[in-house]
Write an enzyme that holds these catalytic residues in place. Sequence first.
Site, PDB file in Angstrom:
ATOM      1  N   ASP A 120      -9.482  -3.203   2.702  1.00 55.01           N
ATOM      2  CA  ASP A 120      -8.944  -1.964   3.245  1.00 55.01           C
ATOM      3  C   ASP A 120      -9.357  -1.886   4.707  1.00 55.01           C
ATOM      4  OD1 ASP A 120      -7.885   0.765   3.217  1.00 55.01           O
ATOM      5  OD2 ASP A 120      -8.277   0.674   1.070  1.00 55.01           O
TER       6      ASP A 120
ATOM      7  N   ASP B 268      -5.053   1.697   6.164  1.00 54.75           N
ATOM      8  CA  ASP B 268      -5.076   3.124   5.846  1.00 54.75           C
ATOM      9  C   ASP B 268      -4.315   3.930   6.912  1.00 54.75           C
ATOM     10  OD1 ASP B 268      -6.323   5.168   4.065  1.00 54.75           O
ATOM     11  OD2 ASP B 268      -7.277   5.819   5.923  1.00 54.75           O
TER      12      ASP B 268
ATOM     13  N   GLU C  77      -0.194   1.698   4.986  1.00 56.27           N
ATOM     14  CA  GLU C  77       0.014   2.996   4.326  1.00 56.27           C
ATOM     15  C   GLU C  77       0.657   3.923   5.353  1.00 56.27           C
ATOM     16  OE1 GLU C  77      -2.512   6.427   1.969  1.00 56.27           O
ATOM     17  OE2 GLU C  77      -3.331   5.596   3.812  1.00 56.27           O
TER      18      GLU C  77
ATOM     19  N   HIS D  19      -5.543   5.093  -5.756  1.00 56.20           N
ATOM     20  CA  HIS D  19      -6.766   5.911  -5.826  1.00 56.20           C
ATOM     21  C   HIS D  19      -6.518   7.364  -5.420  1.00 56.20           C
ATOM     22  CE1 HIS D  19      -6.267   4.608  -1.742  1.00 56.20           C
ATOM     23  NE2 HIS D  19      -7.094   5.554  -1.333  1.00 56.20           N
ATOM     24  N   ASP D  20      -5.352   7.647  -4.838  1.00 56.69           N
ATOM     25  CA  ASP D  20      -5.032   9.014  -4.411  1.00 56.69           C
ATOM     26  C   ASP D  20      -4.042   9.701  -5.329  1.00 56.69           C
ATOM     27  OD1 ASP D  20      -6.615   8.977  -2.110  1.00 56.69           O
ATOM     28  OD2 ASP D  20      -5.005   8.166  -0.868  1.00 56.69           O
TER      29      ASP D  20
END
Length: 532
Positions: free
Chosen positions: A99, A187, A238, A311-312
Site C-alpha cells: 500500500d 491510497d 484508489e 477494508h473500507d
Amino acid sequence: MGMTEWWKKSTVYQIYPRSFMDSDGDGIGDLRGIIEKLDYLQELGVDILWLSPVYDSPNDDNGYDIRDYYRIMKEFGTMEDFDELLQEVHARGMKLVMDLVVNHTSDEHEWFKTRPDFYIWRDKPTNWRSFFSGSTWEFNKERGQYYLHLFSKKQPDLNWDNPELREAVYEMMRWWLDKGVDGFRMDVINMISKVADMHDAPGSDGSHQFMNGPNVHTYLQEMNREVLSKYDIVTVGETPGTTPKEARDYTAAENRELNMIFTFEHMGLDQASGEKWDLKPLRLTDLKENMEKWQHGLHEKGWNSLYWNNHDQPRIVSRFGEDTDWRIESAKMLATCLHFMQGTPYIYQGEELGMTNVRFESIEDYKDIETLNMYKEKRAAGVPHDDIMTAIHAKGRDNARTPMQWSDEANGGFTTGTPWIKANPNYPEINAEQRHDPDSVYQYYKELIGFRKELDIITHGDFELLLRDDSDIFAYTRTWENETLTVFCNFTENTKAVQRPEGEVLICNYAVNLSEGDVLLRPYEAIVFYKN
C-alpha cells in the site's frame, strides 16, 4: 498481452494485516502470522497479495497515517520479518503489492517538523468537511497557520506541488521496489493535486477542488517516468469520484500512468444521498447499468479492477446477498457475477469463506475512527442510538476488520490472546477449516481463479448485458472470437425461468438439473454456460 501485462490474468488477495493472523498472542495480526498462512493462499490460487499498510504508524487510522515509510510497525514485526515474508511469497510463485499512502502522512512524521513546505498551509480555512467528520483544517500554534487534512487531523496532506516532496516520495518508492516488492496500491491517489485557489464550497464539499485535480496526470506521468516504468510491476490507484472517461486517462497504456484504478460508483448504490450512512436497498437494475458502463467504458481503452469488498466496505454477502438462509449460495453467486467480467479481481480476506457483517450491540466494541466520529456527531444532533447502530451494522468499516476466521477455536483461531477487535461470533459456523468441503465457498472461489488463468475469453471478451430491465436477474455474455460465456445470477429468493443459451454448463452453485427448454433459476442461483 505483453510481458508486462501479467496482472490481466491475475487475481489479487487483499490482506488487512491487523486482522489476518496473530503469531505472538498480543491480539494484533502480524507479518509472521501472514507467513504462517501463505500455503493457504497458495492453495486458493491467488497470484498477488496486497498488504494494507505495515509501515510505522501511531495508528490513528489503522496504519493509513504513516510516521516512517522505511520502518515496519512494531506490532506487525520487523524489517527482517518483512524480508522473509517477501522471500516466502516469491518462493511460492506469488507476488507482493504494498500500500502506498502518499496523499498524507502522520502528523508525527519527521517531515511535519522539519519540512513544513512538504505540507499545505493557509492563513484562513475553507468550509470543507473532512471524510472523517469536522473541518479539513487544523490550526497549528507554532506556525500560526492552518494545515489541510482531508482525513483525520493527524493526517496532514502532502504538498505535491513541491518538486522536492515528489522526489522524496519517488526515492522511497524505489527503495521498496529495489527490495523486490511487485507494485503498489495507491491510497486516494487522485487527491494529490489540489487547486491553487482553495475556496469555500457549496455544502462544504470541496471534492471538486481536490479530486482528479489540475496536475494529477502530470504528477502520475512523472512518477511513471521516474519510478514505475523502470520495474516489472503492477499499479492500482484508489480514485473515488472518478468517471469512466477519467479512468481511461489514468489507465490507458499510452498515457503511462497506472495499470488500473478502483472505482467507487457501485459502492454508493445502496445509499440514499451523498452520505454512506443514509441507507436504501440496492436496486439491481442500478448495479447492472453501472457495471455495464464500466465494462464498456474501459474495454480495449484501459483496465478495470473488479471488487465487492475491501477494508473500507461491509461484507458483500450481507450487503448485496443474503447472509442467513442463503449465505453459501449468495456468496457464490456474487463471486460468479464479478469474476466473469473483464478486469483484475480482488478478493478481500474472508470473502472466500463467505464471512459476514458483524452486529455489535455497543458502540464500545467498535474501533474505526470514521464510525466513532460519526456516532458522536449524530448523537450530539439527537439521532437515537438504535438508528445509528442500524447504519453501522450495515455500512461500518469494522465489518471488514473483525478477525479472519481460521477455525472454530476461540476467536476463530486468529489469536491466543485478546483480539484488538472482537471476533464475529459466527466463527464456529464460518471458518477456513471448512475449505476442504467440495461445496464450500472457498472451493468455488478456487475454481473461479482457475478459469481466469485458463480461459482467455475472460480477459479479452466483449461484455453484453442481457435482461436489462429484470430486477431479479443479473445476466450477461462475454464473447471473443468463436467463444461465448453466458452468465446468469439470481440476486433474490424468487425462482425465475430464463431462456437456455447454447453451450455446456461451466460452473453452477447448485447441483445442475437441466431439462430441455428454459433454465429455472433457484434462489441465489448462479450458472455459467460456455460455448466454443
